[in-house]
Design a protein around this motif. Structure first.
Motif, mmCIF file in Angstrom:
data_model
loop_
_atom_site.group_PDB
_atom_site.id
_atom_site.type_symbol
_atom_site.label_atom_id
_atom_site.label_comp_id
_atom_site.label_asym_id
_atom_site.label_seq_id
_atom_site.Cartn_x
_atom_site.Cartn_y
_atom_site.Cartn_z
ATOM 1 N N GLU A 188 8.833 27.061 -0.514
ATOM 2 C CA GLU A 188 9.753 28.161 -0.216
ATOM 3 C C GLU A 188 9.009 29.341 0.390
ATOM 4 O O GLU A 188 9.481 29.974 1.342
ATOM 5 C CB GLU A 188 10.476 28.589 -1.494
ATOM 6 N N GLU A 189 7.832 29.610 -0.106
ATOM 7 C CA GLU A 189 7.021 30.720 0.404
ATOM 8 C C GLU A 189 6.544 30.436 1.828
ATOM 9 O O GLU A 189 6.555 31.319 2.689
ATOM 10 C CB GLU A 189 5.809 30.938 -0.513
ATOM 11 N N ALA A 190 6.144 29.191 2.102
ATOM 12 C CA ALA A 190 5.562 28.847 3.397
ATOM 13 C C ALA A 190 6.610 28.534 4.453
ATOM 14 O O ALA A 190 6.321 28.548 5.651
ATOM 15 C CB ALA A 190 4.623 27.651 3.247
ATOM 16 N N GLY A 191 7.835 28.218 4.030
ATOM 17 C CA GLY A 191 8.863 27.853 4.997
ATOM 18 C C GLY A 191 8.723 26.434 5.508
ATOM 19 O O GLY A 191 9.294 26.072 6.533
ATOM 20 N N THR A 192 7.976 25.596 4.797
ATOM 21 C CA THR A 192 7.820 24.192 5.159
ATOM 22 C C THR A 192 7.459 23.419 3.900
ATOM 23 O O THR A 192 7.254 24.014 2.832
ATOM 24 C CB THR A 192 6.740 24.021 6.238
ATOM 25 N N ALA A 193 7.383 22.097 3.996
ATOM 26 C CA ALA A 193 7.061 21.290 2.816
ATOM 27 C C ALA A 193 5.564 21.363 2.523
ATOM 28 O O ALA A 193 4.746 21.082 3.395
ATOM 29 C CB ALA A 193 7.483 19.838 3.049
ATOM 30 N N VAL A 194 5.204 21.738 1.300
ATOM 31 C CA VAL A 194 3.802 21.807 0.889
ATOM 32 C C VAL A 194 3.510 20.588 0.017
ATOM 33 O O VAL A 194 4.012 20.456 -1.099
ATOM 34 C CB VAL A 194 3.512 23.111 0.117
ATOM 35 N N LEU A 195 2.693 19.671 0.564
ATOM 36 C CA LEU A 195 2.430 18.376 -0.082
ATOM 37 C C LEU A 195 1.003 18.302 -0.575
ATOM 38 O O LEU A 195 0.069 18.681 0.131
ATOM 39 C CB LEU A 195 2.685 17.250 0.939
ATOM 40 N N ARG A 196 0.848 17.770 -1.806
ATOM 41 C CA ARG A 196 -0.483 17.455 -2.346
ATOM 42 C C ARG A 196 -0.516 15.965 -2.653
ATOM 43 O O ARG A 196 0.287 15.475 -3.447
ATOM 44 C CB ARG A 196 -0.765 18.263 -3.612
ATOM 45 N N ILE A 197 -1.422 15.245 -1.986
ATOM 46 C CA ILE A 197 -1.550 13.805 -2.233
ATOM 47 C C ILE A 197 -2.316 13.591 -3.535
ATOM 48 O O ILE A 197 -3.396 14.158 -3.736
ATOM 49 C CB ILE A 197 -2.275 13.108 -1.066
ATOM 50 N N THR A 198 -1.754 12.778 -4.405
ATOM 51 C CA THR A 198 -2.395 12.513 -5.696
ATOM 52 C C THR A 198 -3.156 11.188 -5.718
ATOM 53 O O THR A 198 -4.190 11.077 -6.366
ATOM 54 C CB THR A 198 -1.336 12.503 -6.816
ATOM 55 N N GLU A 199 -2.654 10.192 -4.973
ATOM 56 C CA GLU A 199 -3.375 8.921 -4.931
ATOM 57 C C GLU A 199 -2.893 8.069 -3.766
ATOM 58 O O GLU A 199 -1.762 8.201 -3.295
ATOM 59 C CB GLU A 199 -3.216 8.138 -6.245
ATOM 60 N N VAL A 200 -3.796 7.186 -3.301
ATOM 61 C CA VAL A 200 -3.446 6.169 -2.294
ATOM 62 C C VAL A 200 -3.914 4.851 -2.872
ATOM 63 O O VAL A 200 -5.108 4.686 -3.159
ATOM 64 C CB VAL A 200 -4.128 6.447 -0.933
ATOM 65 N N TRP A 255 0.858 -1.186 0.000
ATOM 66 C CA TRP A 255 0.000 0.000 0.000
ATOM 67 C C TRP A 255 0.899 1.243 0.000
ATOM 68 O O TRP A 255 1.838 1.363 0.787
ATOM 69 C CB TRP A 255 -0.906 0.019 1.240
ATOM 70 N N ARG A 256 0.579 2.179 -0.913
ATOM 71 C CA ARG A 256 1.416 3.361 -1.106
ATOM 72 C C ARG A 256 0.588 4.656 -1.078
ATOM 73 O O ARG A 256 -0.555 4.690 -1.537
ATOM 74 C CB ARG A 256 2.160 3.286 -2.449
ATOM 75 N N ILE A 257 1.207 5.696 -0.520
ATOM 76 C CA ILE A 257 0.646 7.056 -0.591
ATOM 77 C C ILE A 257 1.556 7.848 -1.513
ATOM 78 O O ILE A 257 2.763 7.963 -1.261
ATOM 79 C CB ILE A 257 0.619 7.722 0.808
ATOM 80 N N ARG A 258 0.985 8.394 -2.592
ATOM 81 C CA ARG A 258 1.787 9.132 -3.567
ATOM 82 C C ARG A 258 1.358 10.597 -3.605
ATOM 83 O O ARG A 258 0.183 10.916 -3.397
ATOM 84 C CB ARG A 258 1.654 8.521 -4.960
ATOM 85 N N GLY A 259 2.332 11.466 -3.850
ATOM 86 C CA GLY A 259 1.997 12.879 -3.889
ATOM 87 C C GLY A 259 3.057 13.711 -4.571
ATOM 88 O O GLY A 259 4.044 13.183 -5.123
ATOM 89 N N GLU A 260 2.868 15.043 -4.510
ATOM 90 C CA GLU A 260 3.796 15.984 -5.131
ATOM 91 C C GLU A 260 4.145 17.090 -4.130
ATOM 92 O O GLU A 260 3.276 17.558 -3.385
ATOM 93 C CB GLU A 260 3.178 16.619 -6.375
ATOM 94 N N ILE A 261 5.396 17.493 -4.119
ATOM 95 C CA ILE A 261 5.861 18.609 -3.296
ATOM 96 C C ILE A 261 6.011 19.821 -4.203
ATOM 97 O O ILE A 261 6.800 19.814 -5.156
ATOM 98 C CB ILE A 261 7.201 18.289 -2.611
#
Length: 854
Positions: free
Chosen positions: A839-851, A827-833
């Motif tokens: 850079e703007e937020a000062g933290t990792a901004v993650l969008r999950i694309t599929e599980v 089982w995998r969780i996939r996403g995009e950073i």
């Protein structure tokens, strides 16, 4: 270009030349000495001790600079001490600017910079331990003790007394605005050092103070002060909550003009108000209202101080902590109460406390006078309002029902106010202590140990009865040290049987224990590795070397370090509050009766990882190092809690409702970061631990880069930019530290794993609205009973990061493998950073694309 101070007062200059050179240097900078300053400088260059007890605003810092210059001219070594690390570091930078980076060093307990320099800035405890260890042989030719009224502090006063007792070669400059009668202390100092001791006291303020007692509501009083041009006004409260509430209440009245609002907005520019408190502060400062208290982030405090120094804030709502060495120009001090909670009870202010606060009013060079206004209690203000409303109407006057102070209220009156205004600060009371660490330092000095201890115990400033208490304490400590084999008596000579590290009792006192405890852990613990064959069965928690701990070596190292740090009380209180709330809810579901629930709740506290292991290890360690019992081990989980739950700083503040304590929380995280870096030896640093250290350092830097930058600037003070901007610069890009950013990415992925394990569909759908989390979890739990979240589950081996197309797309593709009980890992969780958004937020901004299931 004016000559530098060292050019004006060169090495080898005699007392006349040192005095003349210093006065010329001050004149070059537009400074003319007040009579009290002039008197103190003459005494110092002549070799006398000086007790400088003059009001705030009479230039004690300039006298301290003269003292350092005179000592360097004589080829000596001089120490500047202060009660708090923030003031020590502030003075360090100020002295670097005057004397040059090569001539100034600093030791604060968690930092050591250029420690062989001729001028050393340090906390009083550092100098006291040095005096205990080296005694009269210490290379200390001069001591400048700032805020010397801490001599009377019950917990820390010993550190201000010990140097006076044990450094007879040194020249002393003792400074405070509120010392009281120090005649006996000065006479004792002359006896010990053989130098005359000059008392420079009772000086008229160059900016006189006008006192008044107000029976009008605070907002009306503030408005009148603004209308009569008495701003800037510092409104003193005795709690952070009260200061915030006052700022909120005052934001409804017009403090500044439209033009002033525009000027503030221009100065602030793109400053990042990116925390809950920061967003409130942004609204306040744009209205000309500052907030200042110890719980704020350093960058917010500095912003308020700098805007105030530039005359842009007309009102500052703060606490009484402003009185310790903070340079904020204030014309009027408005004191909202004459009582405070001292940690045990509500009581009236002492004369010393009152004059410390009042002394902030009136700016030399700006004001011809300062104003101090003391507010009457609320019930007295309401009574005064009733009388005004009644006017001359006798019938209305007779109907007035005067309000009384609430029951249990510690009251004050105008008579209390009059007494405090007229009162001299109370005489300082000696507060000597004796601990095992102090005694070990004296024994380590060698020589006639018995005579040295006897002198420390009986030739001090304590009354006779207290001296005998200290003697009994010394005997008890000595017996304990001897029984532990740390001390032995050979041919009548007392000596240590162990070699002490050079910085014993100077830096983190529990660091030696932390090192010993870390050795109990195994960096290659199989429980940290997915699908290790011996996992769980062969390595039960706390079962011996290699299996000691919780299953995550890096986090267990963090827990050991956290147990040696001072407690961040607001965080622990909130952790306990939430833990008890969850426990009550569970006990109600289990049908447990009320009385039984209340009894059980007493055992519920904040998380204490490795508590049993640490307690056992501490006892074992103390048998051979009994001095460690002077210090308290305190297991807790703040850094670990953040990492395990993948919380950002803002989320930690939000979860535990700590908006008023952001600065305290960040200071704790910063201390933890430095302690881990400084304590854990390189051979004990695994890749996971290095990742965690990088993450913690970057987290601190992104929230407030001034904490990490200041620490690093201390190691290279010559690189400092003297033209500091009004607004602290934004932190560097979060993408710069690749190791730390990778951890942020992994944390964002693992946060989804944790929420999925708890089956919190709503929270997951809020994070990832495009993913059908309920359906995903239904399908997963049809195959497996649980989602694992232990040390192996968050291993970096279960995360992949694909940066191949990042240059073109600005996106990293990431994948998290879920650790299932069967070890199938399908089982995998996939996403995009999104790199730009990160850079703007000062933290990792993650969008999950599929599980999905492979």
């Amino acid at each position: 270009m004016p000559e530098s101070l060292l050019e004006r007062v060169p090495r080898g200059a005699d007392s006349d030349a040192a005095y003349t050179g210093f006065v010329e240097w001050a004149t070059d900078r537009g400074l003319s000495l007040y009579p009290a300053q002039d008197e103190a400088v003459i005494e110092l260059v002549s070799g006398a001790n000086v007790v400088l007890s003059t009001p705030t605003g009479t230039g004690k810092s300039l006298v301290a600079i003269a003292a350092h210059a005179a000592c360097l001219a004589a080829g000596g070594r001089t120490y500047y001490t202060a009660p708090i690390k923030a003031l020590v570091s502030e003075k360090f930078f100020a002295l670097v600017d005057i004397f040059g980076a090569e001539n100034v060093g600093m030791v604060t307990g968690d930092s050591s910079v250029n420690p062989d320099a001729p001028i050393i800035c340090c906390t009083a405890e550092i100098l006291a331990n040095l005096a205990l260890r080296q005694g009269p042989d210490a290379v200390v030719d001069q001591v400048v003790m700032d805020e010397f009224h801490y001599y009377g502090d019950p917990d820390r006063g010993w550190a201000w007394q010990v140097p006076l007792l044990l450094l007879p070669r040194a020249q002393f400059l003792l400074m405070s605005a509120t010392l009281g009668d120090v005649t006996d202390l000065a006479a004792d100092l002359t006896r010990r050092t053989g130098r005359p001791t000059a008392l420079v006291t009772g000086v008229e303020r160059p900016v006189p103070l006008h006192f008044s007692y107000a029976r009008t509501p605070v907002h009306e009083t503030v408005q009148e002060l603004l209308d009569t041009r008495q701003a800037p006004v510092y409104i003193v409260h005795f709690s952070q909550a009260a200061a915030m509430e006052r700022a909120q209440a005052l934001s409804s009245i017009k403090i500044i003009t439209r033009e002033q609002r525009d000027e503030i907005a221009e100065e602030i520019g793109g400053f990042r108000f990116n925390t809950a408190f920061g967003r409130m502060l942004s609204r306040f400062v744009r209205a000309g209202i500052g907030v200042h208290h110890a719980g704020m982030l350093p960058r917010y405090r500095r912003l308020v101080e700098t805007l105030a120094q530039r005359g842009l804030l007309r009102v500052i709502c703060g606490t009484d902590t402003l009185g310790v060495g903070i340079n904020v120009p204030i014309r009027t001090v408005l004191i909202t109460a004459l009582t405070k909670y001292d940690g045990q009870k509500m009581r009236q202010l002492s004369a010393r406390e009152f004059h410390q606060i009042a002394g902030r009013a009136g700016r030399a060079g700006y004001d011809t006078a300062g104003t101090v206004v003391v507010m009457a209690p609320d019930h007295e203000i309401e009574n005064a309002a009733q009388i005004i409303r009644a006017g001359d109407d006798l019938k209305k006057q007779k109907k007035i029902v005067r309000k009384k102070a609430p029951q249990g209220f510690v009251n004050w009156t105008e008579q209390s106010y009059d007494r405090l205004v007229a009162a001299e600060p109370e005489p300082l009371v000696a507060q000597m202590q004796l601990t095992a660490a102090m005694l070990i330092n004296v024994i380590a000095r060698g020589g006639d140990v018995f005579a040295n201890v006897r002198s420390l115990v009986f030739d001090n400033h304590e009354p006779r009865s207290r001296k005998y208490e200290l003697a009994r304490r010394a005997i008890d400590i000595f017996r304990t040290l001897r029984a532990a084999g740390v001390v032995e008596v050979v041919d009548g000579s007392i000596r240590l049987t162990v070699d002490l590290q050079p910085n014993f009792a100077l830096n983190q006192p529990l660091s030696p224990f932390a090192l010993a405890a870390i050795e109990l852990l195994d960096p290659a613990d199989p429980r940290d590795v997915p699908n290790a064959p011996e996992k769980d069965a062969a390595f039960p928690a706390q079962s011996g070397h290699g299996g000691v701990g919780t299953g995550h070596y890096a986090l267990d190292v963090v827990s050991i370090i956290e147990a040696t740090l001072d407690d961040p009380r607001p965080v622990l209180s909130q952790q306990q509050f939430l833990a008890r709330g969850e426990a009550v809810a569970q006990m109600k579901r289990d049908g447990i009766e009320y009385d039984e629930r209340m009894e059980a709740l007493e055992q519920v506290t904040w998380p204490k990882p490795l508590e049993e292991l640490l307690a056992q290890s501490f006892e074992v360690f103390a048998t051979s190092q009994p001095w460690i019992r002077d210090f308290e081990l305190s297991p807790k989980s703040v850094v670990r809690d953040m990492f395990e739950r993948a919380l950002s700083f803002g989320e930690l503040i939000s979860v535990y409702q700590l908006a008023r304590s952001e600065g305290l929380v960040l200071r704790y995280l910063s201390d933890a970061y430095r302690a881990i870096r400084q304590t854990v030896p390189s051979e004990a640093q695994t890749p996971d631990l290095l990742d965690l250290i990088a993450w913690l350092g970057e987290l601190v830097r992104q929230v407030d880069s001034s904490l990490v930058d200041e620490w690093e600037a201390m190691t290279n003070p010559q690189d400092l930019d003297p033209a500091a901007p009004v607004v602290p610069p934004a932190p560097p890009s979060v993408l710069t530290n690749r190791r730390a950013f990778n951890v942020l990415v992994r944390n964002e992925l693992f946060r989804r794993v944790q929420l999925a394990a708890l089956q919190r569909d709503d929270e997951l759908e809020t994070l990832d609205p495009e993913v059908d989390w309920p359906g995903v979890l239904d399908r997963y739990f049809a195959e497996h009973d649980e989602i694992l979240t232990g040390g192996a589950a968050r291993s970096s081996a279960l995360v992949s990061i694909d940066e191949a197309d990042a240059a073109a797309t600005g996106v990293w593709k990431v994948e998290q493998t879920i650790d299932d009980p069967a070890g199938d890992h399908d089982w995998r969780i996939r996403g995009e950073i999104d790199l730009a958004a990160s850079e703007e937020a000062g933290t990792a901004v993650l969008r999950i694309t599929e599980v999905l299931r492979l």
